[in-house]
Design a protein around this motif. Structure first.
Motif, short mmCIF file in Angstrom:
data_model
loop_
_atom_site.label_atom_id
_atom_site.label_comp_id
_atom_site.label_asym_id
_atom_site.label_seq_id
_atom_site.Cartn_x
_atom_site.Cartn_y
_atom_site.Cartn_z
N ALA A 92 -18.27 2.04 24.88
CA ALA A 92 -19.41 1.77 24.21
C ALA A 92 -19.38 0.84 23.18
O ALA A 92 -18.15 0.83 22.34
CB ALA A 92 -20.15 2.90 23.69
N ALA A 93 -19.93 -0.44 23.05
CA ALA A 93 -19.94 -1.48 22.02
C ALA A 93 -21.24 -1.06 21.00
O ALA A 93 -22.19 -1.17 21.42
CB ALA A 93 -19.96 -2.79 22.72
N ASP A 94 -20.96 -1.02 19.67
CA ASP A 94 -21.74 -0.49 18.87
C ASP A 94 -21.97 -1.64 17.89
O ASP A 94 -21.10 -1.98 16.99
CB ASP A 94 -21.47 0.73 17.92
CG ASP A 94 -22.62 1.21 17.16
OD1 ASP A 94 -23.50 0.58 16.91
OD2 ASP A 94 -22.54 2.55 16.74
N PRO A 95 -23.18 -2.27 17.78
CA PRO A 95 -23.39 -3.22 16.95
C PRO A 95 -23.70 -2.89 15.38
O PRO A 95 -23.84 -3.74 14.46
CB PRO A 95 -24.71 -3.92 17.48
CG PRO A 95 -25.44 -2.78 17.98
CD PRO A 95 -24.33 -2.14 18.72
N THR A 96 -23.82 -1.41 15.20
CA THR A 96 -24.15 -1.17 13.86
C THR A 96 -23.15 -1.81 12.76
O THR A 96 -21.97 -1.66 12.84
CB THR A 96 -23.90 0.41 13.82
OG1 THR A 96 -24.85 0.93 14.74
CG2 THR A 96 -24.15 0.88 12.32
N GLY A 97 -23.64 -2.41 11.55
CA GLY A 97 -22.72 -2.93 10.65
C GLY A 97 -22.18 -4.10 11.06
O GLY A 97 -21.67 -4.99 10.17
N LEU A 98 -22.49 -4.60 11.97
CA LEU A 98 -21.95 -5.80 12.34
C LEU A 98 -22.94 -7.11 12.30
O LEU A 98 -24.28 -7.10 12.34
CB LEU A 98 -21.68 -6.10 13.98
CG LEU A 98 -20.51 -5.28 14.39
CD1 LEU A 98 -20.39 -5.26 15.94
CD2 LEU A 98 -19.06 -5.35 13.90
N THR A 99 -22.40 -8.41 11.89
CA THR A 99 -23.49 -9.46 11.69
C THR A 99 -23.54 -10.18 12.90
O THR A 99 -22.46 -9.99 13.76
CB THR A 99 -22.82 -10.41 10.58
OG1 THR A 99 -21.52 -11.00 10.89
CG2 THR A 99 -22.99 -9.63 9.17
N ALA A 100 -24.50 -11.23 13.20
CA ALA A 100 -24.42 -11.97 14.36
C ALA A 100 -23.16 -12.62 14.63
O ALA A 100 -22.47 -13.30 13.68
CB ALA A 100 -25.74 -12.92 14.28
N GLY A 101 -22.92 -12.80 15.85
CA GLY A 101 -21.54 -13.51 16.27
C GLY A 101 -21.18 -12.99 17.35
O GLY A 101 -21.49 -11.95 18.11
N THR A 102 -19.67 -13.37 17.56
CA THR A 102 -18.98 -12.80 18.88
C THR A 102 -17.92 -12.02 18.51
O THR A 102 -16.89 -12.79 17.54
CB THR A 102 -18.76 -13.88 20.00
OG1 THR A 102 -19.88 -14.63 20.36
CG2 THR A 102 -17.75 -13.47 21.10
N TYR A 103 -17.70 -10.77 18.91
CA TYR A 103 -16.25 -10.21 18.38
C TYR A 103 -15.47 -10.02 19.63
O TYR A 103 -15.79 -9.79 20.87
CB TYR A 103 -16.72 -8.84 18.17
CG TYR A 103 -17.79 -8.97 16.82
CD1 TYR A 103 -17.03 -9.00 15.66
CD2 TYR A 103 -18.86 -9.32 17.01
CE1 TYR A 103 -17.98 -9.10 14.44
CE2 TYR A 103 -19.77 -9.47 15.83
CZ TYR A 103 -19.15 -9.24 14.63
OH TYR A 103 -20.02 -9.62 13.34
N SER A 104 -14.14 -10.02 19.42
CA SER A 104 -13.20 -9.70 20.66
C SER A 104 -12.32 -8.67 20.45
O SER A 104 -12.36 -8.18 19.43
CB SER A 104 -12.17 -10.99 20.59
OG SER A 104 -12.76 -12.22 20.83
N GLY A 105 -11.88 -8.03 21.65
CA GLY A 105 -11.22 -7.06 21.68
C GLY A 105 -10.34 -6.83 23.06
O GLY A 105 -10.33 -7.77 23.81
N GLN A 106 -9.73 -5.62 23.26
CA GLN A 106 -9.00 -5.52 24.44
C GLN A 106 -8.80 -4.05 24.77
O GLN A 106 -8.47 -3.08 23.93
CB GLN A 106 -7.56 -6.04 24.17
CG GLN A 106 -6.64 -5.87 25.29
CD GLN A 106 -5.45 -6.69 25.30
OE1 GLN A 106 -5.76 -8.17 25.31
NE2 GLN A 106 -4.24 -6.15 24.71
N LEU A 107 -9.02 -3.25 26.32
CA LEU A 107 -8.68 -2.33 26.67
C LEU A 107 -7.45 -2.41 27.29
O LEU A 107 -7.07 -3.31 28.17
CB LEU A 107 -9.87 -1.97 27.66
CG LEU A 107 -9.57 -0.93 28.54
CD1 LEU A 107 -9.27 0.59 27.71
CD2 LEU A 107 -10.63 -0.59 29.81
N SER A 108 -6.44 -1.61 26.90
CA SER A 108 -4.88 -1.82 27.50
C SER A 108 -4.87 -0.28 28.22
O SER A 108 -5.03 0.87 27.68
CB SER A 108 -4.08 -1.77 26.40
OG SER A 108 -3.99 -3.14 25.74
N ILE A 109 -4.50 -0.41 29.47
CA ILE A 109 -4.12 0.86 30.15
C ILE A 109 -2.55 0.76 30.36
O ILE A 109 -2.16 -0.28 31.29
CB ILE A 109 -5.08 0.89 31.44
CG1 ILE A 109 -6.50 0.84 31.05
CG2 ILE A 109 -4.55 1.94 32.30
CD1 ILE A 109 -7.56 0.74 32.33
N THR A 110 -2.08 1.61 30.08
CA THR A 110 -0.51 1.64 30.32
C THR A 110 0.09 2.88 31.14
O THR A 110 -0.57 3.98 31.16
CB THR A 110 0.28 2.13 28.86
OG1 THR A 110 -0.14 0.98 28.14
CG2 THR A 110 1.69 1.95 28.97
#
Length: 166
Positions: A92-110
């Motif tokens: 789930a990506a939750d925009p609560t508290g975020l300002t407009a823009g693009t955010y990056s992340g990563q899911l890592s499966i080991t």
């Protein structure tokens, strides 16, 4: 010289076979989310499976890393989980508290048996404008009466008249 070449080729094949049986596979990469400031969270599911040709389940650990604040989580509210294949992981990506823009992340499966890692890049584009309702029905026939204006409300509760939008 021929002997060295055959030894080298055998080594490469050996590494490929080990890698095939140790990793998991995912059905979607990258993941791209979109949402609106202070709007609802959006969800996507990634299916984690064992590699083709493998007959046994694979144990894995999954973790999430993002820019701050933490906007991406598994639907159980955590940033880490584990399990055995096959499994569907819902994020789930939750925009609560975020300002407009693009955010990056990563899911890592080991896979702990050999520390093989599958990384899935994740991006989340948050826009500033969100309105309710999300669509307005209008009916008009050429030469007929112009339809009456309708009201929409943006996420900040500002009322806008549709007749001023066109």
């Amino acid at each position: 010289m021929r002997k060295l070449k055959s030894v080298f080729i055998a080594s490469i094949l050996s590494v490929a076979v080990v890698s095939l049986h140790a990793q998991v596979t995912v059905d979607r990469t990258p993941l791209t989310f979109s949402g609106q400031m202070n709007g609802p969270a959006t969800q996507q599911t990634v299916n984690v499976t064992r590699p083709a040709g493998s007959s046994s389940e694979v144990f894995f650990l999954a973790s999430i890393a993002t820019t701050q604040p933490q906007w991406l989580k598994f639907t159980n509210g955590t940033t880490g989980t584990n399990g055995t294949t096959p499994i569907a992981l819902t994020l789930a990506a939750d925009p609560t508290g975020l300002t407009a823009g693009t955010y990056s992340g990563q899911l890592s499966i080991t896979t702990p048996s050999n520390n093989a890692v599958v990384n899935v890049p994740v991006s989340f584009t948050v826009s500033a404008i969100g309105v309710s309702p999300t669509s307005l029905p209008f009916s008009y026939q050429s030469g007929g009466t112009v339809p009456q204006g309708q009201m929409i409300t943006d996420r900040k509760s500002t009322r806008l008249n549709s007749s001023h939008l066109g």
